[in-house]
Design a protein around this motif. Sequence first.
Motif, PDB file in Angstrom:
ATOM      1  N   ILE A   1       8.288  -1.355   3.019  1.00  0.00           N
ATOM      2  CA  ILE A   1       7.682  -0.333   3.864  1.00  0.00           C
ATOM      3  C   ILE A   1       8.144  -0.559   5.293  1.00  0.00           C
ATOM      4  N   ASN A   2       8.794   0.457   5.879  1.00  0.00           N
ATOM      5  CA  ASN A   2       9.317   0.348   7.246  1.00  0.00           C
ATOM      6  C   ASN A   2      10.214  -0.869   7.419  1.00  0.00           C
ATOM      7  N   GLY A   3      11.028  -1.164   6.421  1.00  0.00           N
ATOM      8  CA  GLY A   3      11.930  -2.304   6.496  1.00  0.00           C
ATOM      9  C   GLY A   3      11.243  -3.647   6.330  1.00  0.00           C
ATOM     10  N   GLU A   4       9.963  -3.635   5.980  1.00  0.00           N
ATOM     11  CA  GLU A   4       9.182  -4.865   5.838  1.00  0.00           C
ATOM     12  C   GLU A   4       8.801  -5.046   4.371  1.00  0.00           C
ATOM     13  N   LEU A   5       9.133  -6.216   3.805  1.00  0.00           N
ATOM     14  CA  LEU A   5       8.749  -6.511   2.432  1.00  0.00           C
ATOM     15  C   LEU A   5       7.295  -6.959   2.433  1.00  0.00           C
ATOM     16  N   THR A   6       6.483  -6.256   1.687  1.00  0.00           N
ATOM     17  CA  THR A   6       5.063  -6.573   1.611  1.00  0.00           C
ATOM     18  C   THR A   6       4.581  -6.275   0.197  1.00  0.00           C
ATOM     19  N   ALA A   7       3.327  -6.449  -0.062  1.00  0.00           N
ATOM     20  CA  ALA A   7       2.776  -6.131  -1.382  1.00  0.00           C
ATOM     21  C   ALA A   7       1.514  -5.304  -1.205  1.00  0.00           C
ATOM     22  N   ILE A   8       1.405  -4.284  -2.015  1.00  0.00           N
ATOM     23  CA  ILE A   8       0.186  -3.495  -2.064  1.00  0.00           C
ATOM     24  C   ILE A   8      -0.649  -4.043  -3.211  1.00  0.00           C
ATOM     25  N   HIS A   9      -1.874  -4.403  -2.900  1.00  0.00           N
ATOM     26  CA  HIS A   9      -2.780  -4.915  -3.928  1.00  0.00           C
ATOM     27  C   HIS A   9      -3.567  -3.732  -4.483  1.00  0.00           C
ATOM     28  N   LEU A  10      -3.533  -3.580  -5.791  1.00  0.00           N
ATOM     29  CA  LEU A  10      -4.183  -2.453  -6.463  1.00  0.00           C
ATOM     30  C   LEU A  10      -5.109  -2.984  -7.540  1.00  0.00           C
ATOM     31  N   LYS A  11      -6.334  -2.490  -7.563  1.00  0.00           N
ATOM     32  CA  LYS A  11      -7.289  -2.857  -8.607  1.00  0.00           C
ATOM     33  C   LYS A  11      -7.950  -1.590  -9.134  1.00  0.00           C
ATOM     34  N   LEU A  12      -7.978  -1.461 -10.462  1.00  0.00           N
ATOM     35  CA  LEU A  12      -8.600  -0.313 -11.107  1.00  0.00           C
ATOM     36  C   LEU A  12      -9.743  -0.797 -11.987  1.00  0.00           C
ATOM     37  N   ILE A  13     -10.885  -0.122 -11.899  1.00  0.00           N
ATOM     38  CA  ILE A  13     -12.040  -0.460 -12.730  1.00  0.00           C
ATOM     39  C   ILE A  13     -12.464   0.807 -13.454  1.00  0.00           C
ATOM     40  N   HIS A  14     -12.474   0.753 -14.791  1.00  0.00           N
ATOM     41  CA  HIS A  14     -12.865   1.956 -15.526  1.00  0.00           C
ATOM     42  C   HIS A  14     -13.638   1.648 -16.795  1.00  0.00           C
ATOM     43  N   ASP A  15     -14.149   0.430 -16.916  1.00  0.00           N
ATOM     44  CA  ASP A  15     -14.882   0.138 -18.143  1.00  0.00           C
ATOM     45  C   ASP A  15     -16.122  -0.722 -17.891  1.00  0.00           C
TER      46      ASP A  15
ATOM     47  N   GLU B   1     -19.084  -0.091 -12.682  1.00  0.00           N
ATOM     48  CA  GLU B   1     -18.389   0.509 -11.539  1.00  0.00           C
ATOM     49  C   GLU B   1     -17.198   1.342 -12.007  1.00  0.00           C
ATOM     50  N   SER B   2     -17.314   1.953 -13.156  1.00  0.00           N
ATOM     51  CA  SER B   2     -16.243   2.734 -13.749  1.00  0.00           C
ATOM     52  C   SER B   2     -15.718   3.797 -12.779  1.00  0.00           C
ATOM     53  N   GLY B   3     -14.396   3.941 -12.772  1.00  0.00           N
ATOM     54  CA  GLY B   3     -13.780   4.974 -11.956  1.00  0.00           C
ATOM     55  C   GLY B   3     -13.488   4.561 -10.532  1.00  0.00           C
ATOM     56  N   LYS B   4     -13.319   3.270 -10.287  1.00  0.00           N
ATOM     57  CA  LYS B   4     -13.110   2.772  -8.930  1.00  0.00           C
ATOM     58  C   LYS B   4     -11.665   2.296  -8.755  1.00  0.00           C
ATOM     59  N   ILE B   5     -11.078   2.608  -7.608  1.00  0.00           N
ATOM     60  CA  ILE B   5      -9.727   2.169  -7.254  1.00  0.00           C
ATOM     61  C   ILE B   5      -9.795   1.510  -5.881  1.00  0.00           C
ATOM     62  N   SER B   6      -9.282   0.296  -5.783  1.00  0.00           N
ATOM     63  CA  SER B   6      -9.202  -0.402  -4.491  1.00  0.00           C
ATOM     64  C   SER B   6      -7.744  -0.687  -4.185  1.00  0.00           C
ATOM     65  N   VAL B   7      -7.345  -0.444  -2.940  1.00  0.00           N
ATOM     66  CA  VAL B   7      -5.985  -0.764  -2.500  1.00  0.00           C
ATOM     67  C   VAL B   7      -6.062  -1.513  -1.178  1.00  0.00           C
TER      68      VAL B   7
END
Length: 196
Positions: A77-91, A94-100
């Motif tokens: 991103i913008n020439g910078e190596l980074t990591a996007i942390h993604l968490k999905l909860i659907h069971d 807290e079903s239906g939750k997305i955190s980034v």
Amino acid sequence: NEILAVGPDEESYLDKDTFQNTYQDFVNRSSELGRTVSFDADMTGVDVRALQLTCKQLHIVSVRAMKEEEYDLPQMINGELTAIHLKLIHDSKESGKISVSVETNQYGKLTGEFMMNEERVSGLFAGVEEEAVSILKDASRRLTDKLLREKIACDPIQVVNGYLSSSQKTHEKEKVETRRLYQIAGIIISALKEAI
């Protein structure tokens, strides 16, 4: 180097299987790159052992990620190596939750928490400092536009100046379709990347 910088793209978020296959392919290519580099004539024994340990850790992390649906997605991103942390909860309750979340040099830590109830997406982005909030307002606009283009209803996406505390809850009884959750996660990440 280029392989390590490429995480799943927006088309990978069609459903859980497509995403996890793409993610596993990424892990396999990264491990293969690690093995290839370890044969480099300039590598010392210490470097090779460190690289082998990193490859083993990558495998362990990928197994946990697939099971728990919590991923670290390397991105350029913008020439910078980074990591996007993604968490999905659907069971769970807290079903239906997305955190980034993503840590950037320029804007600091940017986070988002979203949920889906009755086919409507609601949520918020959070960042500290005026420049981060400005970027997140752009991400919010982009996200809203993308959701509407996909015919997904959404409430206004809030932007908070500060740190995000896990406060949003979904209804205990409602389960969100996995395919839909992954699709929305891809849209959220795409909007955030474009804004940054």
